[in-house]
Design an enzyme around this catalytic site. Structure first.
Site, PDB file in Angstrom:
ATOM      1  N   ARG A 225      34.183  10.823  75.527  1.00 23.73           N
ATOM      2  CA  ARG A 225      34.465  12.225  75.278  1.00 23.73           C
ATOM      3  C   ARG A 225      35.542  12.690  76.254  1.00 23.73           C
ATOM      4  O   ARG A 225      35.570  12.285  77.415  1.00 23.73           O
ATOM      5  CB  ARG A 225      33.203  13.084  75.456  1.00 23.73           C
ATOM      6  CG  ARG A 225      32.158  12.886  74.369  1.00 23.73           C
ATOM      7  CD  ARG A 225      32.653  13.380  73.016  1.00 23.73           C
ATOM      8  NE  ARG A 225      31.637  13.298  71.973  1.00 23.73           N
ATOM      9  CZ  ARG A 225      31.475  12.269  71.148  1.00 23.73           C
ATOM     10  NH1 ARG A 225      32.262  11.203  71.261  1.00 23.73           N
ATOM     11  NH2 ARG A 225      30.534  12.301  70.212  1.00 23.73           N
ATOM     12  N   HIS A 273      40.550   9.670  67.841  1.00 24.20           N
ATOM     13  CA  HIS A 273      39.082   9.588  67.861  1.00 24.20           C
ATOM     14  C   HIS A 273      38.560   8.662  66.755  1.00 24.20           C
ATOM     15  O   HIS A 273      37.763   9.061  65.894  1.00 24.20           O
ATOM     16  CB  HIS A 273      38.473  10.975  67.721  1.00 24.20           C
ATOM     17  CG  HIS A 273      37.074  11.061  68.272  1.00 24.20           C
ATOM     18  ND1 HIS A 273      36.576  12.188  68.882  1.00 24.20           N
ATOM     19  CD2 HIS A 273      36.075  10.147  68.316  1.00 24.20           C
ATOM     20  CE1 HIS A 273      35.321  11.963  69.266  1.00 24.20           C
ATOM     21  NE2 HIS A 273      35.002  10.730  68.927  1.00 24.20           N
TER      22      HIS A 273
END
Length: 310
Positions: A225, A273
């Site tokens: 993250r 991502h």
């Protein structure tokens, strides 16, 4: 089995998930959140980053299934009552993650960014390869995905060290745990791989002070993250050369804004991502099994503790 599963994701293909879920459980009613007309019939929710107050709409909800391994979007929500929340635990996701990290580590271990620059200059320049065991790779986070990745890197011959908040033990990986050992772990990481969940304890963990403890010229790979790393501090360290390069798959704000400095940095590789994503064809069996367990009044598997964030 009776009941409705409500689906919400702006990223995943609803029709594909519906087809696969109903193949596993033909009696399951699968609907998008926007089409549900009888919310009291909803017993299951399959979601990825649902909007605020999403869960208030379903008074008889019994199970929340997160479409991924990271559950930070479900932490600290006032609309989510005390019901089981599960994450995906798909071997294909772990394999995908390990493959992405191995690619990124090998790219730095074999000096590929240097050769990419030489190609742009049409310049033939030899660099002798280093032995894998001479390259120290630190894997920060030894959960399911981190363990699989650390094992793969060790199998490739790298000198692998792992760090986690609590004690872990792995064959072929030197494990450290706790905040007291973090600085030593970082100082021994020629290539740092960040695989921690986003929790109140990990957000901003890699600040300027801790990034400074990395060896000069170290490479950084973040596949967990974006908010675990202080982005302005990372930019400063990349600009000064203290951190030689970074492969970034996650960011504090996604999509990454067009004006973000990362886009213009030649020593940064950006991907959107995708290091590890849920593959419906393999993940659906785990989801169906948990729905069946809840329908049979059994506890689901792969539950997460939202108080801890993983």
């Amino acid at each position: 089995m009776t009941g409705t599963l409500v689906f919400y994701s702006e990223f995943d293909d609803f029709e594909q998930w519906k087809r696969l879920l109903q193949r596993e459980i033909p009696s399951l009613d699968v609907q998008q959140a926007s089409t549900v007309t009888t919310p009291e019939k909803v017993h299951y929710a399959l979601v990825w980053k649902p909007p605020e107050n999403f869960f208030q709409r379903w008074p008889n909800l019994e199970l929340v299934i997160n479409l991924g391994a990271g559950v930070d979007a479900l932490v600290g929500r006032r609309d989510l009552s005390d019901i089981p929340v599960t994450r995906l635990s798909d071997p294909n996701m772990a394999r995908m993650m390990a493959g992405y990290v191995l690619f990124a580590v090998l790219r730095y271990a074999r000096d590929i960014p240097f050769f990419e620059q030489m190609q742009k200059q049409a310049h033939w320049q030899y660099r002798h390869p280093r032995a894998a065991e001479e390259i120290r790779v630190g894997v920060m986070g030894l959960g399911e995905l981190g363990r699989k990745t650390a094992q793969e890197l060790a199998r490739q011959g790298f000198s692998v060290t792992g760090w986690s908040r609590t004690f872990k033990e792995m064959v072929g990986v030197e494990c450290h745990h706790g905040m007291a050992s973090l600085s030593d772990f970082l100082s021994r990481s020629d290539i740092l791989v960040i695989m921690l969940p986003s929790t109140p304890d990990t957000r901003g963990l890699l600040n300027d002070q801790r990034l400074a403890t990395l060896p000069h010229g170290a490479s950084l790979i973040n596949v967990s993250r974006g908010d675990i790393v202080d982005e302005p501090a990372l930019i400063a360290n990349l600009s000064s050369g203290h951190i030689g390069a970074a492969t970034l798959d996650v960011f504090e704000h996604e999509p990454l804004p067009d004006s973000h400095p990362f886009w213009a940095m030649e020593n940064v590789l950006i991907t959107p991502h995708l290091a590890s994503v849920a593959l419906p064809g393999s993940a659906v069996k785990q989801i169906a099994a948990n729905i069946q367990r809840v329908s049979d009044k059994q506890p689901p598997l792969h539950c997460v503790d939202l108080n801890r964030g993983y």
